[in-house]
Motif scaffolding. Sequence first.
Motif, PDB file in Angstrom:
ATOM      1  N   SER A 190       0.830  -1.201   0.000  1.00 55.52           N
ATOM      2  CA  SER A 190       0.000   0.000   0.000  1.00 55.52           C
ATOM      3  C   SER A 190       0.870   1.257   0.000  1.00 55.52           C
ATOM      4  N   THR A 191       0.238   2.380  -0.223  1.00 58.87           N
ATOM      5  CA  THR A 191       0.922   3.674  -0.207  1.00 58.87           C
ATOM      6  C   THR A 191       0.247   4.581   0.809  1.00 58.87           C
ATOM      7  N   ALA A 192       1.020   5.162   1.697  1.00 61.41           N
ATOM      8  CA  ALA A 192       0.498   6.155   2.629  1.00 61.41           C
ATOM      9  C   ALA A 192       0.661   7.532   2.016  1.00 61.41           C
ATOM     10  N   VAL A 193      -0.398   8.328   2.040  1.00 61.84           N
ATOM     11  CA  VAL A 193      -0.391   9.677   1.473  1.00 61.84           C
ATOM     12  C   VAL A 193      -0.700  10.671   2.581  1.00 61.84           C
ATOM     13  N   ILE A 194       0.109  11.723   2.659  1.00 61.44           N
ATOM     14  CA  ILE A 194      -0.053  12.734   3.701  1.00 61.44           C
ATOM     15  C   ILE A 194      -0.588  14.028   3.096  1.00 61.44           C
ATOM     16  N   GLN A 195      -1.598  14.588   3.731  1.00 59.32           N
ATOM     17  CA  GLN A 195      -2.090  15.922   3.406  1.00 59.32           C
ATOM     18  C   GLN A 195      -2.004  16.768   4.674  1.00 59.32           C
ATOM     19  N   THR A 196      -1.655  18.044   4.509  1.00 58.42           N
ATOM     20  CA  THR A 196      -1.433  18.898   5.672  1.00 58.42           C
ATOM     21  C   THR A 196      -2.198  20.214   5.547  1.00 58.42           C
ATOM     22  N   TYR A 197      -2.334  20.886   6.681  1.00 57.65           N
ATOM     23  CA  TYR A 197      -2.944  22.208   6.729  1.00 57.65           C
ATOM     24  C   TYR A 197      -2.377  22.945   7.927  1.00 57.65           C
ATOM     25  N   LEU A 198      -2.567  24.239   7.973  1.00 60.29           N
ATOM     26  CA  LEU A 198      -2.101  25.054   9.094  1.00 60.29           C
ATOM     27  C   LEU A 198      -3.275  25.639   9.864  1.00 60.29           C
ATOM     28  N   LEU A 199      -3.017  25.926  11.135  1.00 59.20           N
ATOM     29  CA  LEU A 199      -3.989  26.566  12.005  1.00 59.20           C
ATOM     30  C   LEU A 199      -3.448  27.915  12.481  1.00 59.20           C
ATOM     31  N   PRO A 200      -4.330  28.876  12.728  1.00 59.77           N
ATOM     32  CA  PRO A 200      -3.902  30.180  13.240  1.00 59.77           C
ATOM     33  C   PRO A 200      -3.710  30.132  14.753  1.00 59.77           C
ATOM     34  N   VAL A 201      -2.893  31.024  15.256  1.00 59.65           N
ATOM     35  CA  VAL A 201      -2.764  31.175  16.713  1.00 59.65           C
ATOM     36  C   VAL A 201      -3.772  32.246  17.121  1.00 59.65           C
ATOM     37  N   ASN A 202      -5.036  31.825  17.138  1.00 58.33           N
ATOM     38  CA  ASN A 202      -6.149  32.771  17.204  1.00 58.33           C
ATOM     39  C   ASN A 202      -7.355  32.061  17.809  1.00 58.33           C
ATOM     40  N   TYR A 203      -7.731  32.450  19.020  1.00 59.34           N
ATOM     41  CA  TYR A 203      -8.877  31.813  19.689  1.00 59.34           C
ATOM     42  C   TYR A 203     -10.159  31.901  18.870  1.00 59.34           C
ATOM     43  N   SER A 204     -10.388  33.059  18.263  1.00 53.29           N
ATOM     44  CA  SER A 204     -11.652  33.301  17.581  1.00 53.29           C
ATOM     45  C   SER A 204     -11.892  32.315  16.448  1.00 53.29           C
ATOM     46  N   ASP A 205     -10.878  32.058  15.624  1.00 56.89           N
ATOM     47  CA  ASP A 205     -11.054  31.142  14.499  1.00 56.89           C
ATOM     48  C   ASP A 205     -11.284  29.707  14.973  1.00 56.89           C
ATOM     49  N   PHE A 206     -10.677  29.333  16.084  1.00 59.65           N
ATOM     50  CA  PHE A 206     -10.961  28.020  16.656  1.00 59.65           C
ATOM     51  C   PHE A 206     -12.416  27.940  17.097  1.00 59.65           C
ATOM     52  N   GLN A 207     -12.897  28.985  17.766  1.00 58.94           N
ATOM     53  CA  GLN A 207     -14.265  28.973  18.258  1.00 58.94           C
ATOM     54  C   GLN A 207     -15.284  28.970  17.118  1.00 58.94           C
TER      55      GLN A 207
END
Length: 442
Positions: A190-207
Amino acid sequence: MVTPSYEEQRLKNILVPNGKPFATQILEASGFDRFAPQFSRNLCDIQTIKSFDDSQRLVKRAGIELWQAAVNRVQGQEIKGSLPQSDDRMLYWARLQMTLILRQWKPSFTLTQAQREELQWTLERASRGQYSMQFPSDSHVKRIIISGFDPFTLGTPGADHPSTKVRIGNPSGAIALALNGKTFKLSDGSTAVIQTYLLPVNYSDFQKGMQEYTVAPFFKGKGHVLASITMSQGGKGAFWIENWHSRYHATNFADNTGLVIPATLPSVEEASIYPPTDILGYNPRPWVQDKPKQFTVTSLPINAILAAHTGKSIINPETHKQGGYDVIWHTPYSVFPDCQKMATQDFNSEVPPPKIPVAPLANACAQKGSGGNYLSNESGYRNTLLRDLYNPSILAGHLHVPVMTNFKPGDDDQISDALFEAYRDSIVQQATEIVGVIVKTL
């Protein structure tokens, strides 16, 4: 003229008195100074941008192009300028230039405040890779998601505050850019495939549910991921596999927008994490102790990671010897024994941890997870809660990686130097080894 946001005001910050703004320097050195002017020209093309829908398409495309350019640069596919290939910071500063342009844009058509905020939201998400994650449909593909963070603790905004803090990068962001789209061939064919993303250091966007809306679609259905790993910058000189994640996020520590959530009782609205109602299947407000749960736990393969000695071939920039960084199973946490009183109690504070660490009691309220109670812990909590809600078989957990921002004495006017680069590159290398271990257990 619209006033720049708190975060955007750092675009003028300088390293040394009378110096050029750091953001300008790093964008010129990376070739990323081209994105903001092109974005401005495209927004102001009244022949093309005639409506909110037109602007929404443009903003999304511009954000995705910025994200992909950062991935391409870090992975060596398109390198411009003198900045080292593996640097992550140009993405953050180019995004801030673009969000400022969008905030100050005066379109030729009527744009409501709600629509303007939606455009900002789209740009934030698109430029962090949150719309770009795609996996092959092949049944032999094993899917893995990894998140990183923006730089943070960048200092006081404004040109009148010379400070080297503004140079900070985030190794978890560098890891995400380096691993996006990478594949691993496994022994079973099999082949493992990685996808990534970033998060902000920002409470509001998490909420607002930014993290859940990004990854929840990948936790369900036939093509669900087998692992979802959140990463962030932790302490000095070690990787921490965080065991518990807490629902509490009041720290007295400012996010990148200057927001501070004071330490208070967990039942106070601002102190607790509230995932979106449509994700949970119920409205978590007003606060109820176990809706959602106070603690979640990692399901990453701890023993396999520890046994792999992932740093054995890596030169540690501090010791200049092979061995890389320590990898620690990190099990401490803190609780409010009485959820209506501020008194707290700590558990499992010893390192290395006991063979069988004490687990949180059901009647206690979370005050800290193993990775604290800031946004790193919050990303781990939201990630592992999604696993519990949608698919308990998914390997999910949080990895704190070592701090990388170390410069040689006397280099205060430099945007990068050999020591800084050595820390970043060695951390990315060992994190890649750890991810490889996790992949082999799938």
